[in-house]
Design a protein around this motif. Structure first.
Motif, PDB file in Angstrom:
ATOM      1  N   GLN A  70       0.832  -1.208   0.000  1.00 19.33           N
ATOM      2  CA  GLN A  70       0.000   0.000   0.000  1.00 19.33           C
ATOM      3  C   GLN A  70       0.868   1.259   0.000  1.00 19.33           C
ATOM      4  O   GLN A  70       0.568   2.228  -0.702  1.00 19.33           O
ATOM      5  CB  GLN A  70      -0.944   0.011   1.197  1.00 19.33           C
ATOM      6  CG  GLN A  70      -1.913   1.172   1.192  1.00 19.33           C
ATOM      7  CD  GLN A  70      -2.848   1.145  -0.002  1.00 19.33           C
ATOM      8  OE1 GLN A  70      -3.438   0.114  -0.308  1.00 19.33           O
ATOM      9  NE2 GLN A  70      -2.976   2.257  -0.688  1.00 19.33           N
ATOM     10  N   ASN A  71       1.948   1.226   0.770  1.00  9.00           N
ATOM     11  CA  ASN A  71       2.871   2.370   0.783  1.00  9.00           C
ATOM     12  C   ASN A  71       3.490   2.588  -0.595  1.00  9.00           C
ATOM     13  O   ASN A  71       3.631   3.734  -1.041  1.00  9.00           O
ATOM     14  CB  ASN A  71       3.963   2.165   1.826  1.00  9.00           C
ATOM     15  CG  ASN A  71       3.446   2.283   3.235  1.00  9.00           C
ATOM     16  OD1 ASN A  71       2.371   2.829   3.472  1.00  9.00           O
ATOM     17  ND2 ASN A  71       4.198   1.746   4.178  1.00  9.00           N
ATOM     18  N   ILE A  72       3.845   1.503  -1.258  1.00 10.90           N
ATOM     19  CA  ILE A  72       4.419   1.608  -2.602  1.00 10.90           C
ATOM     20  C   ILE A  72       3.382   2.185  -3.564  1.00 10.90           C
ATOM     21  O   ILE A  72       3.693   3.064  -4.383  1.00 10.90           O
ATOM     22  CB  ILE A  72       4.928   0.238  -3.096  1.00 10.90           C
ATOM     23  CG1 ILE A  72       6.109  -0.220  -2.231  1.00 10.90           C
ATOM     24  CG2 ILE A  72       5.334   0.305  -4.565  1.00 10.90           C
ATOM     25  CD1 ILE A  72       6.502  -1.664  -2.437  1.00 10.90           C
ATOM     26  N   ARG A  73       2.135   1.719  -3.467  1.00 12.37           N
ATOM     27  CA  ARG A  73       1.056   2.259  -4.319  1.00 12.37           C
ATOM     28  C   ARG A  73       0.907   3.758  -4.118  1.00 12.37           C
ATOM     29  O   ARG A  73       0.756   4.512  -5.086  1.00 12.37           O
ATOM     30  CB  ARG A  73      -0.264   1.566  -3.993  1.00 12.37           C
ATOM     31  CG  ARG A  73      -0.411   0.179  -4.545  1.00 12.37           C
ATOM     32  CD  ARG A  73      -1.735  -0.447  -4.115  1.00 12.37           C
ATOM     33  NE  ARG A  73      -2.874   0.436  -4.304  1.00 12.37           N
ATOM     34  CZ  ARG A  73      -3.659   0.438  -5.382  1.00 12.37           C
ATOM     35  NH1 ARG A  73      -3.415  -0.403  -6.350  1.00 12.37           N
ATOM     36  NH2 ARG A  73      -4.671   1.270  -5.462  1.00 12.37           N
ATOM     37  N   ASN A  74       0.955   4.191  -2.876  1.00 14.25           N
ATOM     38  CA  ASN A  74       0.824   5.622  -2.587  1.00 14.25           C
ATOM     39  C   ASN A  74       1.988   6.410  -3.169  1.00 14.25           C
ATOM     40  O   ASN A  74       1.793   7.509  -3.707  1.00 14.25           O
ATOM     41  CB  ASN A  74       0.727   5.855  -1.079  1.00 14.25           C
ATOM     42  CG  ASN A  74      -0.566   5.332  -0.501  1.00 14.25           C
ATOM     43  OD1 ASN A  74      -1.531   5.100  -1.219  1.00 14.25           O
ATOM     44  ND2 ASN A  74      -0.577   5.098   0.800  1.00 14.25           N
ATOM     45  N   GLU A  75       3.204   5.872  -3.064  1.00 20.15           N
ATOM     46  CA  GLU A  75       4.374   6.539  -3.641  1.00 20.15           C
ATOM     47  C   GLU A  75       4.251   6.659  -5.153  1.00 20.15           C
ATOM     48  O   GLU A  75       4.560   7.712  -5.728  1.00 20.15           O
ATOM     49  CB  GLU A  75       5.657   5.776  -3.300  1.00 20.15           C
ATOM     50  CG  GLU A  75       6.079   5.864  -1.847  1.00 20.15           C
ATOM     51  CD  GLU A  75       7.280   4.984  -1.538  1.00 20.15           C
ATOM     52  OE1 GLU A  75       7.966   4.522  -2.488  1.00 20.15           O
ATOM     53  OE2 GLU A  75       7.527   4.745  -0.351  1.00 20.15           O
ATOM     54  N   VAL A  76       3.804   5.579  -5.791  1.00 18.96           N
ATOM     55  CA  VAL A  76       3.661   5.582  -7.251  1.00 18.96           C
ATOM     56  C   VAL A  76       2.609   6.609  -7.661  1.00 18.96           C
ATOM     57  O   VAL A  76       2.838   7.387  -8.596  1.00 18.96           O
ATOM     58  CB  VAL A  76       3.299   4.159  -7.757  1.00 18.96           C
ATOM     59  CG1 VAL A  76       2.869   4.199  -9.218  1.00 18.96           C
ATOM     60  CG2 VAL A  76       4.465   3.213  -7.560  1.00 18.96           C
TER      61      VAL A  76
END
Length: 58
Positions: free
Chosen positions: A45-51
């Motif tokens: 989820q953190n990676i999705r938010n960064e992307v």
């Protein structure tokens, strides 16, 4: 990119517990596996938010 590397290492480290749970029925390994999978969900989820943030900033 750092979160992606952490996620990748986490997933690779789960193989031992997954094998112990699915092939040997080790319930403790299943608990460790579930905890690690929950952590991987959070990292993903953190990676999705960064992307999304990077994509929308352009």
């Amino acid at each position: 990119m750092e979160n992606f590397k952490v996620l990748k290492e986490l997933v690779l480290s789960l193989e031992k517990d997954a094998n112990a749970f699915f092939t040997k029925g080790n319930k403790t390994a299943g608990t460790r596996l579930r905890i690690a999978l929950q952590k991987s969900k959070s990292l993903a989820q953190n990676i999705r938010n960064e992307v999304s943030a990077k994509k929308n900033s352009k």
